[in-house]
Design an enzyme around this catalytic site. Structure first.
Site, PDB file in Angstrom:
ATOM      1  N   HIS A 167     -10.634   7.078   8.279  1.00  0.00           N
ATOM      2  CA  HIS A 167     -11.237   6.777   6.980  1.00  0.00           C
ATOM      3  C   HIS A 167     -10.929   5.341   6.579  1.00  0.00           C
ATOM      4  O   HIS A 167     -10.132   4.656   7.233  1.00  0.00           O
ATOM      5  CB  HIS A 167     -10.791   7.791   5.924  1.00  0.00           C
ATOM      6  CG  HIS A 167      -9.313   7.834   5.696  1.00  0.00           C
ATOM      7  ND1 HIS A 167      -8.651   6.886   4.949  1.00  0.00           N
ATOM      8  CD2 HIS A 167      -8.358   8.709   6.125  1.00  0.00           C
ATOM      9  CE1 HIS A 167      -7.354   7.175   4.909  1.00  0.00           C
ATOM     10  NE2 HIS A 167      -7.151   8.277   5.622  1.00  0.00           N
ATOM     11  N   TRP A 168     -11.532   4.888   5.514  1.00  0.00           N
ATOM     12  CA  TRP A 168     -11.472   3.462   5.173  1.00  0.00           C
ATOM     13  C   TRP A 168     -10.084   2.980   4.741  1.00  0.00           C
ATOM     14  O   TRP A 168      -9.871   1.782   4.569  1.00  0.00           O
ATOM     15  CB  TRP A 168     -12.566   3.090   4.178  1.00  0.00           C
ATOM     16  CG  TRP A 168     -12.504   3.731   2.809  1.00  0.00           C
ATOM     17  CD1 TRP A 168     -11.709   4.752   2.408  1.00  0.00           C
ATOM     18  CD2 TRP A 168     -13.297   3.360   1.679  1.00  0.00           C
ATOM     19  NE1 TRP A 168     -11.960   5.064   1.098  1.00  0.00           N
ATOM     20  CE2 TRP A 168     -12.942   4.226   0.622  1.00  0.00           C
ATOM     21  CE3 TRP A 168     -14.287   2.403   1.443  1.00  0.00           C
ATOM     22  CZ2 TRP A 168     -13.511   4.157  -0.637  1.00  0.00           C
ATOM     23  CZ3 TRP A 168     -14.865   2.338   0.195  1.00  0.00           C
ATOM     24  CH2 TRP A 168     -14.477   3.199  -0.829  1.00  0.00           C
ATOM     25  N   ASP A 189      -9.124  10.527  12.244  1.00  0.00           N
ATOM     26  CA  ASP A 189      -8.932  10.350  10.793  1.00  0.00           C
ATOM     27  C   ASP A 189      -9.182   8.899  10.386  1.00  0.00           C
ATOM     28  O   ASP A 189      -8.407   8.317   9.631  1.00  0.00           O
ATOM     29  CB  ASP A 189      -7.493  10.757  10.421  1.00  0.00           C
ATOM     30  CG  ASP A 189      -7.339  11.007   8.917  1.00  0.00           C
ATOM     31  OD1 ASP A 189      -8.358  11.229   8.242  1.00  0.00           O
ATOM     32  OD2 ASP A 189      -6.197  10.976   8.432  1.00  0.00           O
ATOM     33  N   ASP A 216      -6.767  -2.828   3.660  1.00  0.00           N
ATOM     34  CA  ASP A 216      -7.609  -1.747   4.182  1.00  0.00           C
ATOM     35  C   ASP A 216      -9.056  -1.935   3.741  1.00  0.00           C
ATOM     36  O   ASP A 216      -9.348  -2.621   2.759  1.00  0.00           O
ATOM     37  CB  ASP A 216      -7.059  -0.371   3.798  1.00  0.00           C
ATOM     38  CG  ASP A 216      -6.881  -0.201   2.316  1.00  0.00           C
ATOM     39  OD1 ASP A 216      -7.812  -0.501   1.570  1.00  0.00           O
ATOM     40  OD2 ASP A 216      -5.789   0.239   1.899  1.00  0.00           O
ATOM     41  N   ALA A 224       4.294   1.238   1.897  1.00  0.00           N
ATOM     42  CA  ALA A 224       4.222   0.079   2.788  1.00  0.00           C
ATOM     43  C   ALA A 224       4.557  -1.191   2.015  1.00  0.00           C
ATOM     44  O   ALA A 224       3.947  -1.466   0.977  1.00  0.00           O
ATOM     45  CB  ALA A 224       2.832  -0.019   3.408  1.00  0.00           C
ATOM     46  N   GLY A 279       4.124   7.628   3.121  1.00  0.00           N
ATOM     47  CA  GLY A 279       4.787   6.337   3.266  1.00  0.00           C
ATOM     48  C   GLY A 279       4.510   5.364   2.140  1.00  0.00           C
ATOM     49  O   GLY A 279       3.487   5.433   1.464  1.00  0.00           O
ATOM     50  N   GLY A 293       0.825  -1.203   0.000  1.00  0.00           N
ATOM     51  CA  GLY A 293       0.000   0.000   0.000  1.00  0.00           C
ATOM     52  C   GLY A 293       0.857   1.248   0.000  1.00  0.00           C
ATOM     53  O   GLY A 293       2.083   1.185   0.141  1.00  0.00           O
ATOM     54  N   GLY A 305       0.745   5.680   1.001  1.00  0.00           N
ATOM     55  CA  GLY A 305       0.046   6.827   1.551  1.00  0.00           C
ATOM     56  C   GLY A 305       0.701   8.081   1.035  1.00  0.00           C
ATOM     57  O   GLY A 305       1.585   8.027   0.170  1.00  0.00           O
ATOM     58  N   THR A 306       0.286   9.187   1.568  1.00  0.00           N
ATOM     59  CA  THR A 306       0.840  10.455   1.127  1.00  0.00           C
ATOM     60  C   THR A 306       2.346  10.500   1.364  1.00  0.00           C
ATOM     61  O   THR A 306       3.102  11.026   0.568  1.00  0.00           O
ATOM     62  CB  THR A 306       0.174  11.596   1.914  1.00  0.00           C
ATOM     63  OG1 THR A 306      -1.229  11.371   1.894  1.00  0.00           O
ATOM     64  CG2 THR A 306       0.491  12.931   1.313  1.00  0.00           C
TER      65      THR A 306
HETATM   66  N1  LIG Z   1       0.754  -2.591   9.001  1.00  0.00           N
HETATM   67  C1  LIG Z   1       0.192  -2.620   7.789  1.00  0.00           C
HETATM   68  N2  LIG Z   1      -0.303  -3.771   7.302  1.00  0.00           N
HETATM   69  C2  LIG Z   1      -0.867  -3.837   6.077  1.00  0.00           C
HETATM   70  N3  LIG Z   1      -0.996  -2.776   5.261  1.00  0.00           N
HETATM   71  C3  LIG Z   1      -0.536  -1.582   5.700  1.00  0.00           C
HETATM   72  C4  LIG Z   1       0.079  -1.439   6.973  1.00  0.00           C
HETATM   73  N4  LIG Z   1       0.436  -0.150   7.129  1.00  0.00           N
HETATM   74  C5  LIG Z   1       0.067   0.474   6.000  1.00  0.00           C
HETATM   75  N5  LIG Z   1      -0.518  -0.370   5.130  1.00  0.00           N
HETATM   76  C6  LIG Z   1      -1.057  -0.042   3.802  1.00  0.00           C
HETATM   77  O1  LIG Z   1      -0.425   1.134   3.325  1.00  0.00           O
HETATM   78  C7  LIG Z   1      -1.394   2.189   3.185  1.00  0.00           C
HETATM   79  C8  LIG Z   1      -0.765   3.507   3.610  1.00  0.00           C
HETATM   80  O2  LIG Z   1      -0.393   3.445   4.964  1.00  0.00           O
HETATM   81  P1  LIG Z   1      -0.565   4.704   5.921  1.00  0.00           P
HETATM   82  O3  LIG Z   1      -1.980   5.182   5.894  1.00  0.00           O
HETATM   83  O4  LIG Z   1      -0.025   4.344   7.256  1.00  0.00           O
HETATM   84  O5  LIG Z   1       0.406   5.738   5.186  1.00  0.00           O
HETATM   85  P2  LIG Z   1       0.389   7.304   5.295  1.00  0.00           P
HETATM   86  O6  LIG Z   1       1.474   7.824   4.425  1.00  0.00           O
HETATM   87  O7  LIG Z   1       0.394   7.690   6.740  1.00  0.00           O
HETATM   88  O8  LIG Z   1      -1.030   7.624   4.661  1.00  0.00           O
HETATM   89  P3  LIG Z   1      -1.827   9.008   4.653  1.00  0.00           P
HETATM   90  O9  LIG Z   1      -1.872   9.391   3.216  1.00  0.00           O
HETATM   91  O10 LIG Z   1      -3.206   8.638   5.190  1.00  0.00           O
HETATM   92  O11 LIG Z   1      -1.068   9.960   5.519  1.00  0.00           O
HETATM   93  C9  LIG Z   1      -2.592   1.769   4.029  1.00  0.00           C
HETATM   94  O12 LIG Z   1      -3.812   2.323   3.568  1.00  0.00           O
HETATM   95  C10 LIG Z   1      -2.553   0.252   3.889  1.00  0.00           C
HETATM   96  O13 LIG Z   1      -3.162  -0.147   2.677  1.00  0.00           O
END
Ligand SMILES: Nc1ncnc2c1ncn2[C@@H]1O[C@H](COP(=O)(O)OP(=O)(O)OP(=O)(O)O)[C@@H](O)[C@H]1O
Length: 600
Positions: free
Chosen positions: A448-449, A446, A410, A298, A296, A291, A293-294
């Site tokens: 959200h899905w 926060d 998610d 993963a 990170g 996955g 995010g903005t």
């Molecule tokens: N421990 C985990 N196990 C499985 N998938 C994960 C895990 N952590 C993160 N992910 C996947 O990676 C995606 C992004 O992680 P996360 O929301 O922590 O990143 P972020 O950069 O903080 O995002 P945001 O854009 O909400 O700030 C999640 O929506 C999920 O699909």
């Protein structure tokens, strides 16, 4: 056009002068007001949309107004100059960006205007008004007085560490198995630089390895109840004595202090490489992206998930200013604190396993590992990533790696099978929030899905401990994990960790009718923009959001009676002020297996 601007300005000034004269003729009123962050009006678009301007080269600079917590609000101002450097002219061809993520208060794109005149004017007005003000700020972090309004205020490292130590000290479920001051005082020489394997072995095998200490604090039962009693001053002295052999060239001054602390918090003397870090968890082959995010990326690494967050650099990543080390330090603290809820000590009043477990933390530096790049590109082919290809990172790029339990998929992408799974999800989220509310006045803010992970697992039941009461619920084979505590609020007993969302109104300007955007606005109404305050109702708002998502966005086997059940739950949620209250809703009653009083 320019002369019209000048005329308008002259009109404003003369109106103000007239107004001022009329004030002087009357009794001066004392004005109490909350100091708002200076923000420049901007088109309200979700992050991914708003950043499209940079893609066509129109972005000139960014004023970052992101993430403030115990002193995040103050540190916001300190970041302006760094960001201005970082964000000049970064035109790129890119893919269309997603809108699924919330319009978080990230950096903003604006033309760099010349506000000298306006600044002088407002300086004068402020000088006058502030003379009249005598507020008693409830929280210094969100009130400013006098010349502070225009000062760059940077939190001192010791305050960040102090808060961390306090949170460790107060949270009896956690005992940092050593003295942070001692760790900070330990000078690091080049002889301590380890090869990846040595470092790995050191982490796992060397008794007095600081990494082992932290790992054990993250993972296992604490070995003793050693509580940290160093004062803020001790930490400051310790930090000033710290000498490290490796220092990223992009970091200086305050950032350098926080960088040292971050390293120390992760039990390291120098950053490792991503490749070294990965070798701790797999052979390099068993890596796939799960996955993004903005900030990170993963990756599944072995049976863990590594969330890799770049920080401290000058370049934009995914169109965003990179996080600063102090922000990452704070995220480290938050993650560790929530780990305590896992109740590893046995005798605890509030416990649950629904917040993602942080297993390890690492500071890394260097180019992206080639296995990670391959995994990233594979995922991109299938999922069309909205992020930048990490192969672009330079050799001095730093990252924090959060090694976490794999929480599953998610909610956005998970396929729910039936109504039982849907209500299992709801009862687990509700209980988890209730437990964290009871322990830390926690509000996720926060949920959200993308931040609720689901996995199908064996246990037919799950135990939660809420204010000493053990509650066993049916899972129907589904287990949830809550992630991403960026906007969360928590009271450790002495410190309140929160993000001041007032510093960026953009988050509240998402489309009307969008359930997620509406929820941010409802939170604003509930909190009246006092984000440091405790408003457990915000947890209820996110529960209502999840009910809406289940009704409107997820399809699973259900009959109209089930939908009616969900709709009336949503209605009754209006009457609750906290997740703790929601636990008693009749919707959940037949999900509890048994209830027994506990040892508290
Ligand atoms: N421990 C985990 N196990 C499985 N998938 C994960 C895990 N952590 C993160 N992910 C996947 O990676 C995606 C992004 O992680 P996360 O929301 O922590 O990143 P972020 O950069 O903080 O995002 P945001 O854009 O909400 O700030 C999640 O929506 C999920 O699909």
């Amino acid at each position: 056009m320019a002369s019209r601007t000048v005329d308008l300005w002259a009109e404003v000034v003369s109106e103000e002068e007239e107004h001022q004269r009329s004030i002087e003729d009357s009794e001066p009123a004392i004005v109490y007001r909350r100091q708002k962050a200076h923000s420049i009006p901007q088109k309200a678009l979700p992050r991914r949309q708003s950043n499209s301007s940079s893609r066509d080269g129109t972005r000139k600079s960014i004023l970052p107004v992101k993430r403030v917590s115990w002193n995040r609000f103050l540190s916001t101002r300190g970041r302006t100059s760094i960001a201005a450097n970082a964000c000049v002219d970064q035109p790129k061809q890119g893919k269309p960006r997603r809108n699924a993520k919330p319009p978080l208060p990230r950096g903003k794109c604006i033309e760099p205007p010349n506000y000298d005149k306006e600044r002088a004017y407002f300086q004068e007005v402020d000088d006058f008004e502030l003379l009249e003000e005598s507020p008693s700020p409830k929280k210094p972090s969100t009130w400013t007085m006098g010349t502070q309004v225009h000062e760059v205020v940077v939190p001192h490292l010791s305050s960040v560490l102090r808060k961390w130590l306090i949170s460790k000290k107060l949270s009896r479920t956690y005992a940092f198995p050593g003295s942070l001051s001692k760790i900070l005082e330990t000078p690091v020489s080049s002889s301590t630089v380890k090869t990846p394997k040595e470092e790995y072995l050191g982490v796992r095998l060397t008794k007095d390895s600081t990494q082992q200490k932290l790992t054990s604090s993250l993972n296992e039962k604490p070995s003793s109840s050693m509580l940290i009693e160093e004062t803020c001053e001790d930490i400051g002295v310790a930090v000033s004595k710290l000498s490290l052999t490796s220092r990223p060239s992009s970091l200086d001054g305050h950032a350098w202090d926080s960088f040292s602390a971050l390293l120390t918090a992760c039990g390291q003397s120098i950053p490792s490489t991503l490749t070294d870090m990965l070798s701790s968890y797999c052979d390099g082959e068993n890596i796939s992206k799960v996955g993004e995010g903005t900030y990170g990326e993963a990756f599944k690494v072995g049976n863990k998930v590594c969330k890799i967050v770049p920080f401290g650099g000058d370049s934009l990543v995914n169109d965003e200013v990179q996080k600063k080390s102090e922000e990452l330090l704070e995220e480290v603290v938050l993650s560790c604190t929530l780990n305590h809820l896992r109740g590893l000590e046995g005798d605890v009043s509030n416990a649950c396993t629904s917040f993602i477990q942080t297993i390890d933390l690492r500071v890394c530096q260097g180019c992206y590992d080639c296995n990670l790049i391959t995994a990233w590109e594979d995922w991109d082919v299938k999922n069309n990533s909205e992020n930048d290809n990490p192969k672009e990172f330079s050799s001095d790029q730093c990252y924090v790696v959060f090694v976490q339990q794999h929480g599953g998929r998610d909610l956005e992408s998970f396929v729910l099978l039936n109504f039982d799974e849907a209500r299992s999800l709801l009862v687990q989220v509700t209980l988890a929030l209730a437990v964290a509310e009871a322990a830390y006045e926690f509000e996720h803010r926060d949920l959200h899905w993308g931040n609720v992970l689901l996995t199908r697992k064996e246990p037919a039941s799950l135990q939660f401990t809420l204010e000493g009461k053990k509650l066993l619920i049916k899972t129907f084979g589904l287990v949830i994990s809550i992630i991403d505590f960026t906007l969360s609020r928590m009271n450790t007993g002495e410190d309140i960790l929160f993000l001041d969302l007032s510093s960026d109104p953009e988050i509240f300007e998402g489309p009307k009718g969008d359930k997620q955007a509406d929820t941010y606005r409802k939170m604003r109404d509930v909190t009246d923009e006092c984000w440091e305050g405790s408003f457990p109702k915000t947890n209820v708002l996110w529960l209502q959001y999840l009910v809406d998502i289940l009704l409107l966005k997820k399809s699973f086997e259900r009959i109209s009676k089930d939908e009616r059940g969900l709709r009336s739950l949503k209605k009754r949620l209006n009457t609750y002020g906290s997740a703790k209250q929601c636990v008693h809703d009749p919707f959940f009653s037949d999900l509890f297996i048994k209830e027994s009083t506990s040892s508290s």
